[in-house]
Design an enzyme around this catalytic site. Sequence first.
Site, PDB file in Angstrom:
ATOM      1  N   SER A  22       0.833  -1.215   0.000  1.00 37.24           N
ATOM      2  CA  SER A  22       0.000   0.000   0.000  1.00 37.24           C
ATOM      3  C   SER A  22       0.865   1.261   0.000  1.00 37.24           C
ATOM      4  O   SER A  22       0.617   2.203  -0.756  1.00 37.24           O
ATOM      5  CB  SER A  22      -0.886   0.026   1.245  1.00 37.24           C
ATOM      6  OG  SER A  22      -1.830  -1.002   1.195  1.00 37.24           O
ATOM      7  N   GLN A 171      -8.728   2.698  -0.689  1.00 37.26           N
ATOM      8  CA  GLN A 171      -8.421   3.016  -2.090  1.00 37.26           C
ATOM      9  C   GLN A 171      -9.333   4.136  -2.576  1.00 37.26           C
ATOM     10  O   GLN A 171      -8.891   5.064  -3.259  1.00 37.26           O
ATOM     11  CB  GLN A 171      -8.607   1.778  -2.965  1.00 37.26           C
ATOM     12  CG  GLN A 171      -7.557   0.714  -2.700  1.00 37.26           C
ATOM     13  CD  GLN A 171      -7.812  -0.579  -3.441  1.00 37.26           C
ATOM     14  OE1 GLN A 171      -8.841  -0.749  -4.091  1.00 37.26           O
ATOM     15  NE2 GLN A 171      -6.878  -1.507  -3.345  1.00 37.26           N
ATOM     16  N   ASP A 317      -7.395  -7.883   4.490  1.00 36.92           N
ATOM     17  CA  ASP A 317      -6.379  -8.586   3.692  1.00 36.92           C
ATOM     18  C   ASP A 317      -5.817  -9.811   4.406  1.00 36.92           C
ATOM     19  O   ASP A 317      -5.181 -10.669   3.782  1.00 36.92           O
ATOM     20  CB  ASP A 317      -5.222  -7.640   3.358  1.00 36.92           C
ATOM     21  CG  ASP A 317      -5.625  -6.590   2.323  1.00 36.92           C
ATOM     22  OD1 ASP A 317      -6.677  -6.754   1.662  1.00 36.92           O
ATOM     23  OD2 ASP A 317      -4.878  -5.603   2.168  1.00 36.92           O
ATOM     24  N   LYS A 344     -12.467  -9.066  -4.082  1.00 37.79           N
ATOM     25  CA  LYS A 344     -11.005  -8.882  -4.051  1.00 37.79           C
ATOM     26  C   LYS A 344     -10.415  -9.516  -5.320  1.00 37.79           C
ATOM     27  O   LYS A 344     -11.124  -9.724  -6.292  1.00 37.79           O
ATOM     28  CB  LYS A 344     -10.430  -9.498  -2.771  1.00 37.79           C
ATOM     29  CG  LYS A 344     -10.791  -8.709  -1.519  1.00 37.79           C
ATOM     30  CD  LYS A 344     -10.126  -7.344  -1.493  1.00 37.79           C
ATOM     31  CE  LYS A 344     -10.540  -6.517  -0.282  1.00 37.79           C
ATOM     32  NZ  LYS A 344     -10.062  -5.135  -0.390  1.00 37.79           N
ATOM     33  N   ARG A 390      -2.843 -13.841  -2.070  1.00 41.63           N
ATOM     34  CA  ARG A 390      -3.023 -14.148  -0.640  1.00 41.63           C
ATOM     35  C   ARG A 390      -3.595 -15.550  -0.434  1.00 41.63           C
ATOM     36  O   ARG A 390      -3.363 -16.174   0.604  1.00 41.63           O
ATOM     37  CB  ARG A 390      -3.898 -13.083   0.027  1.00 41.63           C
ATOM     38  CG  ARG A 390      -3.264 -11.695  -0.054  1.00 41.63           C
ATOM     39  CD  ARG A 390      -3.820 -10.739   0.974  1.00 41.63           C
ATOM     40  NE  ARG A 390      -3.619  -9.359   0.560  1.00 41.63           N
ATOM     41  CZ  ARG A 390      -2.484  -8.679   0.706  1.00 41.63           C
ATOM     42  NH1 ARG A 390      -1.426  -9.251   1.255  1.00 41.63           N
ATOM     43  NH2 ARG A 390      -2.385  -7.429   0.290  1.00 41.63           N
TER      44      ARG A 390
HETATM   45  C1  S3P Z   1      -5.605  -1.070  -0.002  1.00 36.64           C
HETATM   46  C2  S3P Z   1      -6.849  -1.016   0.561  1.00 36.64           C
HETATM   47  C3  S3P Z   1      -7.692  -2.197   0.728  1.00 36.64           C
HETATM   48  C4  S3P Z   1      -6.866  -3.475   0.676  1.00 36.64           C
HETATM   49  C5  S3P Z   1      -5.929  -3.491  -0.503  1.00 36.64           C
HETATM   50  C6  S3P Z   1      -4.980  -2.321  -0.433  1.00 36.64           C
HETATM   51  C7  S3P Z   1      -4.850   0.185  -0.166  1.00 36.64           C
HETATM   52  O1  S3P Z   1      -8.644  -2.243  -0.322  1.00 36.64           O
HETATM   53  O2  S3P Z   1      -7.711  -4.595   0.644  1.00 36.64           O
HETATM   54  O3  S3P Z   1      -5.170  -4.691  -0.523  1.00 36.64           O
HETATM   55  O4  S3P Z   1      -3.651   0.139  -0.484  1.00 36.64           O
HETATM   56  O5  S3P Z   1      -5.446   1.251   0.037  1.00 36.64           O
HETATM   57  P1  S3P Z   1     -10.025  -1.429  -0.265  1.00 36.64           P
HETATM   58  O6  S3P Z   1      -9.707   0.006  -0.315  1.00 36.64           O
HETATM   59  O7  S3P Z   1     -10.769  -1.896  -1.486  1.00 36.64           O
HETATM   60  O8  S3P Z   1     -10.681  -1.837   1.017  1.00 36.64           O
END
Ligand code: S3P
Length: 430
Positions: A22, A171, A317, A344, A390
Amino acid sequence: MTETVSPSQGVHGVISVPGDKSISHRYAMLASIADGTSQIYNYSSGADPHSTLACMSALGISHEISEQDGRQILTIHGRGLHGLQSPGRILDAGNSGSTIRMLSGILAAQPFEATITGDDSLVKRPMRRIMTPLLQMGGHILATNEQFPPLRIQGSPLHGIDYELPVASAQVKSCILLAGLYAKGETIVREPVITRDHTEIALRELGADITIQPRQVRVRETAQLAGKTLVVPGDLSSATFFIVAALVLPGSDLILTNVGLNPTRTALLDVLRGMGANIKLLHIEEINGELIGNLQVGTSRIRGGTIEGAVTAAVIDEIPALAVLGAVSEKGLVVRNASELRVKETDRIDAIAKNLLKMGITLNTTEDSLEIPGSQTFRAAELDSYGDHRIAMAFSIAALAADSASLIHGADAASVSFPEFYATLRQITK
Ligand code: S3P
């Protein structure tokens, strides 16, 4: 690629995990639109953050990777908030939801048109969640069936909005904040439950006009971001697989170094400790506003428990790995409010259920929940990653606790976030 994973007596040693996925995405995007050069240490080796880098290259941002004292350094030559160039080709986000969703926020404000798409998994993932706020800001985006990639984004002048996220998604929050850097006036994002705050922290580090409050972030049109040296902490979500291995396998003692411990990511450690996990924090420091520390994990009696509500969002995650742990815990694991798992990299409720059943584990699933009775034992099986990193890694850990060798088909999916996963697995099971 198929990996064979044999049962292991325990895991031992001192390991590191790749840079946080991230944070890597965010640093690459922000360094690109900052002024001047940024040097990024410990950038993730995963395919996803490299998809972000490739997109930024297509947008005219040069970078190089060098080595200093055995450490890799990614140098990004930022061109400022208004320095991106029309890509001249379709941007490819690969398997990466973070790349397409966050970068769309920047693309929506550019003085050119760009199309961004991805692999077979990504083109099935919902994009309406970013399109709705970007359209409200004055963006122009076309999508397949109004919700799937490819996204054709015609950049345009944007204005600030006050937006309450309907789904807990970092995100989406990040996409809006990045668009907000370019939007006239103030952009406010309110979130129903706390999600990871790496974008807010990075924006503050690089000098954006941002106000961070619990469940509410405000950003104003920003004149300039300043490039700088950045260090990416190790990825706690990647560490989770080895933490679970150490908890489950008898006689384990594992140290994981330089792991990111941002409080919006460490609900996992609270959940595990609440179930009886023996996890010690050996050292902690702060770099670029992010906490980093070393963890020591030993074999533990895991009671199991229930994960629901805001906690589910905070460990979303880690659920594939937690499901594996749940099956061998004393009382089992219930996960509720987890409908996000269905959208996902694959439908993770389905993928977890199929692989657990192959290993002789009984469970119940609904549209948004998993119920896995405890005190079960893993039978060796032919498992499948379903193309999801994962799932590949979680079931490789389950295979370590099985009665004989298992096969993991599509194991190469692990390289999306953790190319060194199987090498590290072999190192600690020797
Ligand atoms: C992430 C946010 C999460 C996570 C993804 C990475 C990010 O997704 O599951 O692996 O880097 O902001 P969502 O924003 O869809 O919850």
